[in-house]
Design a protein around this motif. Structure first.
Motif, PDB file in Angstrom:
ATOM      1  N   ARG A  72       0.866  -1.178   0.000  1.00 51.21           N
ATOM      2  CA  ARG A  72       0.000   0.000   0.000  1.00 51.21           C
ATOM      3  C   ARG A  72       0.899   1.223   0.000  1.00 51.21           C
ATOM      4  O   ARG A  72       1.975   1.229   0.586  1.00 51.21           O
ATOM      5  CB  ARG A  72      -0.920  -0.025   1.220  1.00 51.21           C
ATOM      6  CG  ARG A  72      -1.775  -1.296   1.262  1.00 51.21           C
ATOM      7  CD  ARG A  72      -2.855  -1.237   2.314  1.00 51.21           C
ATOM      8  NE  ARG A  72      -3.507  -2.532   2.482  1.00 51.21           N
ATOM      9  CZ  ARG A  72      -4.456  -3.004   1.693  1.00 51.21           C
ATOM     10  NH1 ARG A  72      -4.869  -2.289   0.663  1.00 51.21           N
ATOM     11  NH2 ARG A  72      -4.995  -4.187   1.921  1.00 51.21           N
ATOM     12  N   CYS A  73       0.470   2.280  -0.663  1.00 53.13           N
ATOM     13  CA  CYS A  73       1.342   3.440  -0.862  1.00 53.13           C
ATOM     14  C   CYS A  73       0.580   4.735  -0.586  1.00 53.13           C
ATOM     15  O   CYS A  73      -0.233   5.178  -1.413  1.00 53.13           O
ATOM     16  CB  CYS A  73       1.905   3.439  -2.282  1.00 53.13           C
ATOM     17  SG  CYS A  73       3.056   4.775  -2.623  1.00 53.13           S
ATOM     18  N   GLU A  74       0.852   5.341   0.548  1.00 51.77           N
ATOM     19  CA  GLU A  74       0.214   6.604   0.893  1.00 51.77           C
ATOM     20  C   GLU A  74       0.694   7.730  -0.010  1.00 51.77           C
ATOM     21  O   GLU A  74      -0.069   8.637  -0.350  1.00 51.77           O
ATOM     22  CB  GLU A  74       0.496   6.950   2.359  1.00 51.77           C
ATOM     23  CG  GLU A  74      -0.191   6.033   3.359  1.00 51.77           C
ATOM     24  CD  GLU A  74      -1.705   6.079   3.245  1.00 51.77           C
ATOM     25  OE1 GLU A  74      -2.251   7.199   3.124  1.00 51.77           O
ATOM     26  OE2 GLU A  74      -2.339   5.008   3.262  1.00 51.77           O
ATOM     27  N   GLU A  75       1.953   7.677  -0.410  1.00 52.38           N
ATOM     28  CA  GLU A  75       2.515   8.748  -1.234  1.00 52.38           C
ATOM     29  C   GLU A  75       1.796   8.858  -2.566  1.00 52.38           C
ATOM     30  O   GLU A  75       1.640   9.964  -3.111  1.00 52.38           O
ATOM     31  CB  GLU A  75       4.013   8.514  -1.457  1.00 52.38           C
ATOM     32  CG  GLU A  75       4.695   9.656  -2.210  1.00 52.38           C
ATOM     33  CD  GLU A  75       6.185   9.442  -2.404  1.00 52.38           C
ATOM     34  OE1 GLU A  75       6.831  10.341  -2.985  1.00 52.38           O
ATOM     35  OE2 GLU A  75       6.705   8.381  -1.996  1.00 52.38           O
ATOM     36  N   LYS A  77      -1.201   8.640  -3.164  1.00 51.59           N
ATOM     37  CA  LYS A  77      -2.477   9.346  -3.035  1.00 51.59           C
ATOM     38  C   LYS A  77      -2.308  10.843  -3.259  1.00 51.59           C
ATOM     39  O   LYS A  77      -3.295  11.563  -3.398  1.00 51.59           O
ATOM     40  CB  LYS A  77      -3.081   9.081  -1.660  1.00 51.59           C
ATOM     41  CG  LYS A  77      -3.475   7.626  -1.429  1.00 51.59           C
ATOM     42  CD  LYS A  77      -4.046   7.426  -0.035  1.00 51.59           C
ATOM     43  CE  LYS A  77      -4.429   5.965   0.208  1.00 51.59           C
ATOM     44  NZ  LYS A  77      -4.975   5.747   1.574  1.00 51.59           N
ATOM     45  N   THR A  78      -1.059  11.311  -3.288  1.00 52.41           N
ATOM     46  CA  THR A  78      -0.780  12.731  -3.502  1.00 52.41           C
ATOM     47  C   THR A  78      -0.467  12.998  -4.968  1.00 52.41           C
ATOM     48  O   THR A  78      -0.017  12.106  -5.700  1.00 52.41           O
ATOM     49  CB  THR A  78       0.417  13.186  -2.651  1.00 52.41           C
ATOM     50  OG1 THR A  78       1.619  12.557  -3.138  1.00 52.41           O
ATOM     51  CG2 THR A  78       0.213  12.807  -1.184  1.00 52.41           C
TER      52      THR A  78
END
Length: 319
Positions: A72-75, A77-78
């Protein structure tokens, strides 16, 4: 289109490897170079990208999990993270991308399409919660894992004359619970799409006990709540000895069923064909045994719906 990429993202599901294999081999058959992107969108941002050959996907169709790994990659989402991904794709000369995953993966693919990068999605999740397709890759395998567990637990429930609660996965969707509960002959099935009253469950258990029934199986979808908490409520009212089994991630592993292997193969090949024809922002699925594609924006706007007729049937057969 001369060069495409493929990645898997989010939770793994049985059949993802079969889908990767289909994308790679269909692309090579069509004389298109194909690159594997490791560790999902994280790997895309970091440039973990390698060219794949026919042998790269040999002997994986029967394996669970994903050879490309997942994260999963929060980055991503930007906006900045998404543009890093686009730059990596351009750096490797990749002209189109196939993303295999659930709704979070779909949203990442939607953003890439908005940034002008052609992306096609495949529904890879055991939850069966993606609109626009009757089945998702991995659902059938997870379902059969749950059914096998229910059958085995019923044996011991019969031997010890107990009530058993079996908690299955599915996030906020009740498909695994509904299908496995119906197939396993569960006395009650609790899913997030339908409200339930603990009083009705207790009454059903008591009615069964009065007619000589010594054991019961209750299947609970994780989106409903804790199986342990529900067991305590049942015991407090009925005084029936109640045990809880949480199947957990065992449902996400294992060799995919024939259905999931075939489904993944059909969807993977279709994704490559769509990219070849200039399509972008499409979600591939299966409806009435035909391979279809829908605009990804429409798919993400639609709510997940349970089969109400099947739920009603489960109620009627568990009297």
């Amino acid at each position: 289109m001369k060069r495409i990429g493929v990645l898997t993202s989010g939770g793994d599901s049985p059949g993802m490897n079969a889908a990767v294999r289909a994308v790679v081999r269909e692309a090579i058959y069509q004389e298109i170079e194909v690159y594997g992107i490791y560790h999902g969108y994280t790997g895309l941002i970091e440039g973990q990208i390698e060219k794949m050959e026919l042998g790269s996907v040999g002997d994986i169709i029967h394996r669970g999990g994903t050879m490309l790994y997942s994260a999963r990659c929060e980055e991503f989402k930007t906006h900045e993270g998404q543009m890093k991904g686009v730059e990596q794709l351009k750096k490797f000369g990749i002209e189109g991308l196939v993303v295999i995953g659930g709704d979070g993966s779909y949203r990442g693919a939607q953003k890439l399409t908005e940034h002008g990068f052609p992306t096609i999605t495949l529904p890879g999740t055991i939850d069966n919660d993606i609109p626009g397709t009757d089945f998702t890759i991995g659902f059938d395998t997870a379902l059969n894992t749950a059914i096998d567990a229910i059958d085995k637990i019923r044996d011991t429930a019969t031997s010890h004359e107990r009530t058993y609660i079996i908690e299955v996965m599915g996030r906020n969707a009740g498909d695994i619970a509904l299908w496995s509960g119906l197939a396993g002959g569960a006395e009650s099935i609790l899913i997030p799409e339908e409200a339930y009253k603990i009083e009705e469950i207790n009454e059903r258990l008591l009615r069964g006990h009065e007619r000589g029934k010594k054991h019961s199986i209750i299947v609970v979808a994780e989106g409903v709540g804790s199986g342990v908490d529900i067991a305590k409520q049942i015991e407090n009212t009925t005084e029936f000895e109640t045990r809880v089994t949480v199947l957990g991630h065992i449902q996400r592993g294992g060799s995919p069923t024939a259905f999931d292997r075939v489904l993944a193969s059909r969807l993977g090949a279709k994704a490559v064909q769509l990219l070849m024809s200039g399509e972008a922002g499409k979600a591939v699925g299966i409806q009435k045994n035909s391979i279809v594609s829908h605009d990804i924006n429409e798919v993400l706007e639609l709510p997940h719906r349970i089969d109400n007729d099947m739920y009603q049937l489960s109620q009627e057969l568990s009297i």
